[in-house]
Enzyme design. Structure first.
Site, mmCIF file in Angstrom:
data_model
loop_
_atom_site.group_PDB
_atom_site.id
_atom_site.type_symbol
_atom_site.label_atom_id
_atom_site.label_comp_id
_atom_site.label_asym_id
_atom_site.label_seq_id
_atom_site.Cartn_x
_atom_site.Cartn_y
_atom_site.Cartn_z
ATOM 1 N N HIS A 31 -4.001 10.726 -1.664
ATOM 2 C CA HIS A 31 -4.809 9.791 -2.755
ATOM 3 C C HIS A 31 -5.488 10.406 -3.620
ATOM 4 O O HIS A 31 -6.252 9.798 -4.542
ATOM 5 C CB HIS A 31 -5.385 8.963 -1.734
ATOM 6 C CG HIS A 31 -5.901 7.681 -2.147
ATOM 7 N ND1 HIS A 31 -5.959 7.106 -3.499
ATOM 8 C CD2 HIS A 31 -6.107 6.252 -1.565
ATOM 9 C CE1 HIS A 31 -6.264 5.836 -3.615
ATOM 10 N NE2 HIS A 31 -6.163 5.388 -2.620
ATOM 11 N N ASP A 61 14.129 -2.356 -9.177
ATOM 12 C CA ASP A 61 15.483 -2.294 -9.114
ATOM 13 C C ASP A 61 16.192 -0.858 -9.124
ATOM 14 O O ASP A 61 16.152 -0.502 -10.188
ATOM 15 C CB ASP A 61 16.235 -3.453 -9.887
ATOM 16 C CG ASP A 61 17.719 -3.819 -9.445
ATOM 17 O OD1 ASP A 61 18.212 -3.107 -8.981
ATOM 18 O OD2 ASP A 61 18.206 -4.994 -9.836
#
Length: 448
Positions: free
Chosen positions: A165, A389
């Protein structure tokens, strides 16, 4: 990996064009360092099973190599240097193209329906679908900054990931994930604009920042670790109508055209009040709602909305249990609204300057109590997760991993239906049982 998940292979994927010049080092800011003791974020998407003609692993790895060529910091390493003159250490990201780790796993006995439980529960075995369980950002020096795990199931595929992070936040990570999916689905690297790094450093602060050695080490085992065994993950769904009703209720209670409550604020306030109501703590106690705030557009001059890096930090709304429960949904939502609005350029600069000034006296750990008085809200329903996708279909569901399984952690995703929000709640078992039997709470939430 245990139980139903079997590790097939582990490899390093490097950028296709290793040997890039002029991008070797990224200094870390106080906002990055404030996340040192946090667990590495874990997210994942569930997909249908591709056609056998789709060479899943080879195509994912080759497209990942192209994506890392664009998002090159993810292929670097966190480097720790010792400052002998004052017995401190410094950290920076070395963009040396060492690569990201790619794990290929199989869970042939697991079906999509096993993950999508009708009651909203998140099965324990899903923990093994995420890489790097238990790793904190401070552990990152010898580790890849990004780890991806692709788990092939009986009738689906789960792509889970974990990242450091201090190097990136959710904005950057989902942008990267989208680029990777577009490259994979198209079969080639499209014309992507060069990566824009955050390039924000305060004047008057010397870089690299010197920090105590202890900040890069794990603190002693505490109540934080003991809480993990008592929590469960549960998916809570807010439909578009649920959210509309909550907003209408909150705004009617606020009664001000200048203080309009958003969907995020209404949902967060509903979760905060409902969880605290069942936490069994006294009316006089303080309670906190912690939010991850994106400051890209809050500093002056503002940064690009999609610049790469970590540009978030944790801010807290604080009140008493009595106030939270007695003053209603609108009041709680307004407190959250005020908290977000207060994150100005001056506020951000003050945080960074104070952090550096007091770095030797900072407390380790996340600073969150785990006995029921705090909720921490991560991620955002604004992130686009259902347009990823890779070439065989869009995701079916989004999930968060088991990292930082503290009581009161809420991970927000957009729902699969437009205008809805999904909340993955991590709560103590006793709180969860009472919450799921609370008629007032369930009036605006579904678990199916």
């Amino acid at each position: 990996m245990a139980g139903r998940v079997v590790l097939v292979s582990s490899s390093i994927v490097r950028p296709v064009n290793s040997n890039q010049s002029g991008r070797t080092k990224i200094h870390l800011t106080p906002f990055d360092f404030s996340l040192l003791q946090f667990s590495s974020p874990q997210r994942g998407l569930l997909f249908p099973k591709p056609d056998p003609s789709f060479h899943l692993i080879s195509q994912l790895k080759s497209s990942l190599s192209l994506a890392l060529d664009i998002y090159f910091p993810f292929a670097g390493r966190l480097v720790k240097t010792e400052n002998l003159e004052d017995n401190t250490v410094s950290l920076f990201v070395d963009c040396d193209d060492s690569g990201a780790r790619f794990l290929h796993a199989e869970a042939k006995s697991v079906s999509v329906s096993d993950i999508l439980q009708p009651d909203g529960s998140v099965p324990c075995f899903l923990d093994d679908f995420f890489p790097r369980n238990g790793l904190k950002n401070c552990d990152g020096a010898p580790e890849p900054l990004l780890v991806v795990q692709v788990t092939e199931m009986n009738d689906g595929v789960f792509i889970g990931y974990s990242y450091n992070h201090m190097v990136a936040d959710g904005v950057s990570m989902w942008d990267f994930f989208h680029t990777w999916s577009k490259i994979c689905s198209s079969g080639s690297c499209f014309d992507h604009k060069p990566l824009v790094l955050k390039r924000w450093f305060l004047e008057g602060i010397d870089y690299p920042i010197h920090i105590p050695v202890s900040m890069t080490e794990r603190p002693p085992t505490s109540r934080e670790s003991s809480s993990v065994d008592t929590t469960k993950h549960w998916m809570l769904h807010f439909t578009k109508k649920n959210i509309s009703d909550l907003k209408a209720k909150a705004n009617s209670e606020v009664g001000s055209s200048d203080m309009v409550i958003s969907s995020f604020q209404a949902v967060s306030a509903h979760m905060w009040r409902s969880i605290i109501r069942h936490s069994g703590i006294s009316q006089e106690r303080e309670t906190q709602c912690k939010l991850v705030v994106d400051i890209r557009q809050r500093i002056n001059p503002p940064l690009e909305k999609d610049c790469f890096g970590n540009m978030v930090y944790l801010a807290s709304a604080v009140t008493t249990v009595e106030e939270l429960l007695d003053r209603g949904l609108g009041w709680a939502a307004l407190e959250i609204r005020k908290l977000v609005s207060s994150q100005t350029n001056e506020n951000c600069r003050s945080f960074a300057e104070d952090w550096v000034k007091n770095v030797k006296n900072l407390k380790l750990g996340i600073g969150s109590k785990v006995d029921g008085d705090t909720i921490a809200i991560a991620s955002s329903p604004r992130f686009e997760v259902y347009n990823k996708d890779f070439g065989w279909g869009k995701p079916i569901a989004a999930r968060s991993g088991p990292s930082s399984s503290l009581n009161g952690k809420l991970t927000l995703f957009p729902g699969i239906n437009e205008g809805s929000i999904d909340v993955q709640a991590t709560l103590r078992s006793d709180i969860l049982v009472n919450l799921l039997a609370d008629v007032e709470f369930l009036e605006h939430v579904t678990t199916a």
